[in-house]
Design a protein around this motif. Structure first.
Motif, short mmCIF file in Angstrom:
data_model
loop_
_atom_site.label_atom_id
_atom_site.label_comp_id
_atom_site.label_asym_id
_atom_site.label_seq_id
_atom_site.Cartn_x
_atom_site.Cartn_y
_atom_site.Cartn_z
N ILE A 273 41.37 13.34 31.60
CA ILE A 273 40.63 14.26 30.72
C ILE A 273 39.68 15.12 31.54
O ILE A 273 39.57 16.35 31.35
CB ILE A 273 39.87 13.47 29.64
CG1 ILE A 273 40.85 12.85 28.64
CG2 ILE A 273 38.87 14.37 28.91
CD1 ILE A 273 40.19 11.95 27.61
N ALA A 274 38.96 14.49 32.46
CA ALA A 274 38.02 15.23 33.31
C ALA A 274 38.75 16.23 34.20
O ALA A 274 38.25 17.34 34.43
CB ALA A 274 37.22 14.25 34.17
N GLY A 277 39.48 19.25 32.32
CA GLY A 277 38.27 20.01 32.06
C GLY A 277 37.92 20.97 33.18
O GLY A 277 37.38 22.06 32.93
N GLU A 311 40.58 22.71 26.27
CA GLU A 311 40.40 21.30 26.60
C GLU A 311 40.84 20.42 25.43
O GLU A 311 41.45 19.37 25.64
CB GLU A 311 38.93 21.03 26.96
CG GLU A 311 38.61 19.59 27.31
CD GLU A 311 39.23 19.12 28.62
OE1 GLU A 311 39.03 17.95 28.97
OE2 GLU A 311 39.94 19.91 29.27
N THR A 433 33.06 11.10 27.20
CA THR A 433 33.93 11.82 28.13
C THR A 433 34.30 13.19 27.58
O THR A 433 34.27 14.20 28.29
CB THR A 433 35.22 11.01 28.40
OG1 THR A 433 34.88 9.67 28.76
CG2 THR A 433 36.04 11.63 29.50
N SER A 437 33.48 16.87 29.15
CA SER A 437 34.71 17.17 29.89
C SER A 437 34.68 18.58 30.49
O SER A 437 35.28 18.83 31.53
CB SER A 437 35.94 17.02 28.97
OG SER A 437 35.81 17.83 27.82
#
Length: 705
Positions: A273-274, A277, A311, A433, A437
């Protein structure tokens, strides 16, 4: 899904670093303007660099001592991860500040052409900082996870042991962030108070007038506090938001909660997920553009919203893929947990904007109260700050409940009746998170503000036409609001991450001692709650007091120069800027150590005495820390923009009695919003991660007893 997908994280981080390098080089290629402007910028560069070098030397000693303690009490890997987190945090701050201190004069020169071009230069400088922070953090953290955790997916107990070592990375990031935020905040606010109270109120000259001895120190402070300090702040929040769900997944796996659930997905999803981002933040860059006369805020919001929508789509794809390959549970429900975090973050941002922007009633009321003096200005500002806590706290509460619900829906077949810790809390961790993100573009919209502020100072000192200062002031006013919004994101995500880390601490202790529980019938836990609730107030008192003492010395020095150096007011003699820079530097370096050390030492001491008491301590600290952080940050932002609202012509404009009262209110608000307030979220995260990192020591001591 295999753990090889985790390599997407360091790859995306490298892409982010490459784009940051390109943006930084583009900014540095812009015309810095005539020599008079450039020479002012060089003084700011030299002051900022000198402070950071001195600060990092002190931090190097602190990091080395703590690393030795960790190596002996925990493990050499934990110590090495701690050093890595601290070093990368410092490097990200230094890289961003290096560009920012050179972008200021380039922004001022660009403003001579148009406000749109000035926004382009300052925002690209800000995004350089944002990408450095997100990319450095994700690169270091993901490599540690790949090295120690993801490769042991079939040995859950070993993975649980190793993730405790990776916690050292987050501890290093948080420790450096706290010192950087506090040190930078003391520096910048000491200079700001001296420049405002003596320059504006007593001498009746602008804050950035070249006759003001504190003006260089003030502009240096914008960089060391609001660029390097803010970058370190978001570095640790971002790191915490990624590692919290990973730790929780591994901990639940070691307790057998995730039996039958694909643990690979659970531990890898946060870094993926990061990684997405970073890419969406880069795309959002292209949406930030404006025309002369158009809304600057709309241009910046457009970039944030584009990145957020992209995102959301990427996160949905991740959970949809997980769901399609899952044989147990319905992980797609976790998408709802992430959305809870994202929506709460966006709404908190809008709430912050309402209370801090000069377009809305709360700021107008403070400006109106200024007509009857500084006292009523301060009373109204305090009231505004207190009211501003209501909606963000309710939003965080709803986000926790919603994320918990979706988390439980995702794993309805998981039995946690014996453990007493529901897996729905994994969804709460993922909400944090999701909220951070898009950290890269969030920091970008924040870090452009100090560049614009510096640009206005350079324009004033270089004697540029008033219309140029008006353009930089319009950028700066929006920057104050975007900075408050970024702080709102950091505070809310820190709260969610701290809750997740707190649950991980509880689960870790339960793993070692099945009878371990945190109940309000235990007097040690109740005592811990009260002590924990007190610590944020003690921390605020120490940091506010440090600013007060440093500001007192600054005010006396500025008065001395006005009194003793003949010809300053007539532009016939140059003030001794270096004396004011030295006062801020020395005060920041001396006063930052005690609050930072207490944040590290107190949880360890309490944990060694009683792990249960430490659990209560963390609960108390997180609750009051969040409230104080929101209150102080928003009150300070509202005071600042009420002053700027009056300077635009309301209530008598510059030089009026209302303006003088607003300057006093803004002076009170400065350490609120730039020293104590934004340090609170780091404080609660640091104390929580310290508790989790040192939990093996606490367990060992309990076994001996």
């Amino acid at each position: 899904m295999t753990t090889s997908v985790a390599w997407l994280a360091p790859i995306c981080a490298l892409i982010g670093m490459a784009v940051a390098a390109y943006l930084g080089s583009w900014v540095l290629k812009q015309d810095p303007g005539p020599e008079k402007m450039n020479s002012i910028s060089v003084k700011i560069q030299q002051g900022a660099k000198a402070f950071l070098v001195s600060e990092y030397k002190m931090l190097a000693i602190f990091v080395a001592v703590v690393a030795v303690v960790m190596a002996v009490a925990l493990s050499p890997w934990t110590a090495l991860a701690f050093i890595t987190g601290g070093v990368l945090s410092a490097c990200a701050g230094y890289a961003g500040m290096h560009v920012a201190t050179r972008a200021n004069t380039r922004t001022a020169h660009a403003a001579e052409e148009s406000v749109a071009r000035a926004l382009n230069v300052s925002f690209k400088s800000g995004l350089t900082m944002g990408l450095c922070v997100a990319s450095f953090a994700l690169f270091g953290l993901s490599l540690w996870l790949i090295l120690l955790v993801f490769g042991n997916i079939n040995a859950v107990d070993l993975m649980h042991e190793h993730v405790g070592m990776v916690e050292g990375f987050a501890t290093g990031a948080s420790a450096v962030a706290l010192f950087a935020r506090v040190g930078g905040g003391i520096y910048t606010k000491a200079a700001d108070v001296g420049a405002d109270l003596v320059g504006k109120v007593e001498a009746g000259i602008p804050e950035d007038d070249p006759r003001n001895p504190a003006t260089i120190a003030d502009n240096v402070g914008d960089n060391v506090g609001d660029v390097a300090g803010m970058g370190a702040d978001l570095f640790e929040s971002y790191t915490g938001s990624i590692i919290a769900p990973t730790i929780l997944a591994v901990t639940f796996g070691s307790l057998g909660y995730f039996a039958g659930v694909d643990l690979v997905w659970a531990v890898v999803v946060p870094v993926v997920i990061a990684a997405c981002g970073i890419i969406t933040s880069i795309i959002g860059l292209f949406a930030v553009r404006t025309k002369e006369g158009a809304s600057l805020h709309a241009a910046l919001n457009r970039g944030t919203y584009v990145a957020a929508v992209l995102e959301i789509c990427a996160i949905f794809a991740i959970f949809f893929l997980w769901n399609s390959q899952s044989q147990e549970g319905q992980p797609l429900w976790l998408f709802g947990s992430v959305i809870c975090g994202l929506v709460a973050g966006m709404l908190i941002g809008k709430t912050t904007e309402f209370f801090c922007s000069d377009e809305y009633k709360p700021v107008h009321k403070i400006a109106e109260a200024s007509e009857t003096g500084a006292a009523t200005n301060i009373i109204q500002g305090l009231s505004t700050g207190m009211l501003s806590t209501i909606v963000p706290i309710l939003l965080v509460a709803f986000a926790i409940i919603g994320a918990y619900f979706f988390g439980n829906m995702a794993f309805p077949l998981v039995d946690t009746s014996e453990g007493g810790i529901a897996v729905g809390l994994f969804g709460v961790a993922l909400a944090a998170t999701g909220m951070l993100s898009n950290t890269a573009i969030t920091i970008g919209v924040d870090a452009y503000g100090p560049v614009a502020d510096n640009a206005g100072g350079i324009a004033e000192m270089a004697g540029l036409p008033e219309e140029i200062r008006d353009r930089t002031d319009s950028l700066d006013a929006v920057g104050n609001t975007t900075a408050a919004i970024a702080k709102g994101f950091a505070i809310a995500s820190a709260g969610l991450a701290a809750i997740s880390l707190f649950v991980s601490y509880q689960a870790t202790m339960h793993h070692a001692f099945p009878d371990f529980s945190l109940t309000l019938t235990n007097p040690l836990i109740i005592a811990g709650i009260f002590i924990g609730a007190m610590v944020p107030f003690m921390f605020a008192a120490l940091t506010m007091g440090a600013v007060s003492q440093a500001a007192h010395a600054m005010v006396e020095e500025v008065r001395r120069q006005f009194r003793e150096i003949k010809g300053i007011m007539e532009y016939e003699a140059e003030p001794e800027y270096d004396k004011c820079v030295a006062i801020s530097t020395n005060a920041a370096l001396k006063k930052m150590m005690l609050p930072g050390l207490l944040a590290v030492v107190i949880p360890i001491v309490i944990g060694c005495f009683s792990p249960e008491m430490l659990g209560g301590f963390l609960a108390g600290a997180v609750s009051t820390g969040m409230l104080l952080a929101i209150f102080m940050s928003n009150a300070g932002g509202a005071w600042d923009n009420s002053k700027k609202y009056i300077e635009k012509g309301a209530h008598g404009g510059k030089g009026s009695d209302a303006h003088k009262a607003a300057v006093v209110g803004d002076t009170v608000g400065d350490p609120f919003k730039d020293t104590s307030g934004p340090s609170m979220n780091i404080l609660i995260n640091l104390m929580t991660i310290i508790a989790l990192t040192f939990s093996p020591l606490f367990i060992a001591l309990q076994v001996l007893v």
